[in-house]
Design a protein around this motif. Structure first.
Motif, PDB file in Angstrom:
ATOM      1  N   THR A   1       0.622  -1.363  -0.038  1.00 47.12           N
ATOM      2  CA  THR A   1      -0.018   0.068  -0.033  1.00 47.12           C
ATOM      3  C   THR A   1       0.716   1.320   0.025  1.00 47.12           C
TER       4      THR A   1
ATOM      5  N   LEU B   1      -8.978   5.598   1.365  1.00 41.89           N
ATOM      6  CA  LEU B   1      -9.750   4.545   0.443  1.00 41.89           C
ATOM      7  C   LEU B   1      -9.174   4.446  -0.843  1.00 41.89           C
TER       8      LEU B   1
ATOM      9  N   SER C   1     -15.254  -3.349  -5.198  1.00 44.40           N
ATOM     10  CA  SER C   1     -14.249  -3.580  -3.972  1.00 44.40           C
ATOM     11  C   SER C   1     -13.710  -2.430  -3.643  1.00 44.40           C
ATOM     12  N   GLN C   2     -13.439  -2.388  -2.311  1.00 44.92           N
ATOM     13  CA  GLN C   2     -12.728  -1.313  -1.678  1.00 44.92           C
ATOM     14  C   GLN C   2     -11.678  -1.873  -0.668  1.00 44.92           C
ATOM     15  N   TRP C   3     -10.546  -1.035  -0.656  1.00 45.44           N
ATOM     16  CA  TRP C   3      -9.805  -1.336   0.453  1.00 45.44           C
ATOM     17  C   TRP C   3      -9.108   0.002   1.162  1.00 45.44           C
TER      18      TRP C   3
ATOM     19  N   GLN D   1     -12.734  -2.769   4.253  1.00 42.79           N
ATOM     20  CA  GLN D   1     -12.565  -3.256   3.114  1.00 42.79           C
ATOM     21  C   GLN D   1     -14.073  -3.965   2.683  1.00 42.79           C
ATOM     22  N   LYS D   2     -14.321  -4.000   1.304  1.00 44.60           N
ATOM     23  CA  LYS D   2     -15.577  -4.405   0.683  1.00 44.60           C
ATOM     24  C   LYS D   2     -15.250  -5.477  -0.269  1.00 44.60           C
TER      25      LYS D   2
ATOM     26  N   MET E   1     -13.488  -7.721  -1.043  1.00 45.89           N
ATOM     27  CA  MET E   1     -12.023  -7.670  -1.503  1.00 45.89           C
ATOM     28  C   MET E   1     -11.807  -9.265  -1.723  1.00 45.89           C
TER      29      MET E   1
ATOM     30  N   SER F   1      -9.779 -11.773   3.595  1.00 45.32           N
ATOM     31  CA  SER F   1     -10.415 -10.792   2.644  1.00 45.32           C
ATOM     32  C   SER F   1     -11.832 -10.773   2.528  1.00 45.32           C
TER      33      SER F   1
ATOM     34  N   GLU G   1     -15.296  -7.216   6.924  1.00 42.28           N
ATOM     35  CA  GLU G   1     -15.175  -5.857   6.369  1.00 42.28           C
ATOM     36  C   GLU G   1     -14.358  -5.156   7.194  1.00 42.28           C
TER      37      GLU G   1
END
Length: 696
Positions: A222, A240, A247-249, A268-269, A271, A381, A384
């Motif tokens: 990251t 974000l 997908s989100q991280w 996250q969402k 993932m 993964s 949330e």
């Protein structure tokens, strides 16, 4: 060499230099043309190109890594765009279009792929275009849906409460500045007059922390990505990455009022669409250069290190030297600490493994140590919020750390307060059970820390006075017995009568109720207090920046004179409290020698005076509060000695000893065993002498 030969050599060199001076100089424009020719020739040799295989994969890579800009249907394919540094590409079906930047010009993607460059372009521009395009495609292939976040504009988001301000960098989503807002915590690196607030974390190139995630084919950090700040308030922010297919991280930071702890959640969402659920761990990397905050560098560097705690064990650290350590079991927390301030990361479920490394900066005026940690932790993964980290960024204040140790994680004592180097065993018990509570109690009512140290010293000396009194009485008894001891030594001279001399001496001590050890024992019992105070004062952040008399900062040396040179071990400054302590120590040594039953002479006498000089050299670099305490302690001890001398009547004491000697006295178990051992030793010596006589 004759005269003619010498003249010939001089003429030859004259002709050579003259020819060089008269030769026409090349025109600068001509040099530039030749240089460009050479560069062009070199560039032509190194000019690269896009291969057919890369061209065939470009559309697939853009669809995998780019952003959906127009949805498709059965008749029209979807359109994806990918923008990175210097490159903007669009894929529609198998067709790729776009632009590529190259040193001041923008070129068409298809021209770059085909190598159809205008004649006006230099070879360097052509090479730059191909390099930018290949880099964009390679990064997109490597990072896939993360590739679009590799480039951006760097910025920070600031959140704060009443004690802590944090700047969060969008490039990596890490805290790159942490400033303490309490006016007491100002930097002392340039002296007490510095008005800069302490920055525990500063924006130094190379300092960061990052998470390393595992995809189906690679690991990505990251640290490389530009995040978008969302849900920003005064005390919270979410950084974000909006990935493909929803997908989100990201990382969510939250500060609570009055707290030095920032809560960092991984959010996250969906993932699991990118990172397989079979991946059960992730990595956390942390690198930081420890910045100087104090004017006294020596002690600050000694107390700067990496600390950690394993379950079921006391916290450990790497010490002051360069060191690397690998921890293969659960770790509850890891901290980068210096003398008065620390950053401690406490994961909710701990770290599974850790690699720690520190390297001191011995000559840097600004930095103390390079610190690094690489860890692994449990990750999923499908969750949330797969991990939560509590990050303490604040002062090494004992009550604060003690309370946080039991608040961060339920039913777990993290023992954060043990990062303070208060000594081990009994020394730490004295500090935590007596010194710190009394010091804290006094500071609630008194604002002058110089006066608090005075009252603390008086309190300690009152507690120890019975031992001091006992030591003085013992010395007085031994001094009064000196004439009798001298008579015994004269009556039983020589090594052959050493046993008899010792027996008579011990019998005299027993009858008089005196013991040579009774004077040393009270002094030995006071040593833990002295050592505990030696550890307490340099670790006491309450003294930082506090002035008293001529000392502007009780937590640093009280410099009254800077020398134009450096004395080995002593330093380049003069500490007045240290000088006062040394002078008082010499006076105390003289008084002790005068009260001693055996007068020291020669080398032993000078050795006694040499010890205060050694302390002068040793304590010159230490905190003024420590030298001030020892100065007061010695001064009060001298006063107690004179009081004892005034109120203890040695004539009555001798009469009491004589009365004790006249009474029938039962031997103690120790004396009985000692006499039995002496009797056996004498018998063995007589037997040995008898055998020698028989051999003769």
């Amino acid at each position: 060499m004759d005269k003619n030969t010498l003249i010939g050599i001089v003429l030859i060199f004259g002709v050579i230099f003259g020819f060089s001076a008269l030769r026409p100089k090349k025109d600068k424009a001509q040099d530039a043309v030749q240089t460009e020719s050479v560069q062009t020739e070199t560039a032509t040799i190194s000019l690269d190109s896009i291969t057919p295989a890369e061209m065939a994969q470009a559309a697939d890579i853009i669809r995998a890594a780019g952003t959906l800009s127009a949805a498709g249907d059965s008749a029209t394919p979807a359109v994806y765009t990918l923008e990175t540094a210097g490159v903007a590409l669009t894929a529609k079906g198998g067709e790729v279009t776009g632009t590529v930047d190259a040193i001041g010009v923008t070129l068409d993607y298809n021209d770059v792929v085909a190598g159809a460059f205008a004649d006006s372009l230099t070879q360097l521009q052509k090479q730059e275009a191909i390099k930018n395009l290949r880099s964009a495609i390679d990064n997109a292939a490597r990072y896939q849906s993360f590739a679009r976040f590799l480039n951006g504009t760097e910025s920070t988001v600031t959140i704060h409460n009443d004690v802590l301000s944090l700047d969060i960098n969008n490039h990596g989503a890490f805290i790159n500045r942490a400033t303490l807002l309490d006016p007491r915590y100002r930097s002392m690196a340039t002296g007490p007059g510095d008005t800069t607030q302490v920055e525990i974390i500063s924006p130094i190139p190379g300092d960061y922390y990052a998470f390393e995630l595992t995809t189906a084919s690679q690991r990505i950090s990251t640290r490389n990505f530009y995040f978008t700040a969302t849900e920003v308030t005064d005390s919270s922010a979410t950084m974000l990455l909006q990935l493909e297919n929803g997908s989100q991280w990201g990382l969510r930071y939250t500060l609570t009022p009055g707290s030095y702890v920032v809560k960092m959640d991984i959010v996250q969402k969906d993932m699991d669409r990118i990172i397989p659920p079979s991946v059960t761990t992730a990595r956390f990397e942390w690198a930081q250069r420890m910045v100087r905050n104090e004017s006294g560098r020596t002690f600050e560097q000694q107390n700067s290190d990496i600390a950690y705690k394993e379950p079921g064990s006391k916290p450990g650290d790497l010490g002051s030297a360069a060191k690397t350590r690998t921890l293969d079991q659960d770790i509850q927390w890891i901290g980068f600490k210096n003398q008065f301030f620390s950053t401690i990361i406490v994961p909710s479920n701990g770290f599974e493994t850790a690699w720690l490394n520190q390297i001191p900066y011995n000559d840097s005026p600004d930095y103390l140590k390079d610190m690094a940690a690489r860890t692994t932790f449990s990750y999923s993964s499908t969750l949330e919020t797969p991990a939560t980290f509590n990050i303490f960024i604040g002062p090494n204040l004992y009550p604060l750390l003690r309370d946080l140790s039991k608040e961060m994680i339920a039913d777990t004592d993290l023992e954060l307060q043990r990062i303070l180097p208060l000594g081990w065993g009994i020394f730490r018990w004295i500090n935590t059970l007596i010194i710190i509570p009394v010091f804290t109690f006094l500071s609630n009512f008194i604002s002058s820390y110089g006066l608090i140290i005075l009252l603390l010293t008086i309190f300690i000396k009152l507690i120890l006075f019975p031992l001091t009194y006992k030591s003085y009485i013992s010395q007085a008894k031994m001094r009064l017995l000196a004439p009798e001891i001298k008579e015994i030594n004269e009556k039983y001279p020589g090594n052959d009568q050493a046993m008899a001399r010792q027996q008579k001496t011990m019998a005299l001590y027993s009858r008089a109720g005196a013991s040579p050890m009774s004077g040393c024992l009270p002094m030995l019992l006071q040593m833990p207090i002295l050592i505990a105070m030696f550890k307490f004062f340099p670790s006491c952040i309450e003294l930082r920046g506090e002035s008293f008399l001529w000392a502007k900062n009780l937590a640093a040396p009280d410099v009254v004179l800077n020398l134009p040179f450096t004395i080995p071990m002593y330093g380049s400054h003069v500490s007045l409290f240290c000088l006062l302590m040394t002078a008082t120590n010499i006076i105390y040594t003289r008084i002790n020698m005068a009260n001693s039953p055996t007068q020291q002479t020669g080398a032993m006498k000078w050795m006694m005076y040499l010890m205060p000089v050694f302390f002068l050299v040793f304590f010159n670099q230490y905190a003024a509060a420590l030298s001030y305490y020892y100065f007061l302690s010695l001064l009060i001890t001298i006063g107690q000695t004179y009081l004892c001398r005034r109120f203890v009547n040695e004539k009555k004491l001798r009469e009491h000893m004589l009365a004790q000697a006249a009474k029938p006295r039962k031997k103690s178990g120790f004396m009985a065993r000692l006499e039995e051992a002496q009797r056996k030793q004498q018998a063995a010596m007589r037997e040995q002498q008898k055998k020698k006589g028989n051999r003769r």
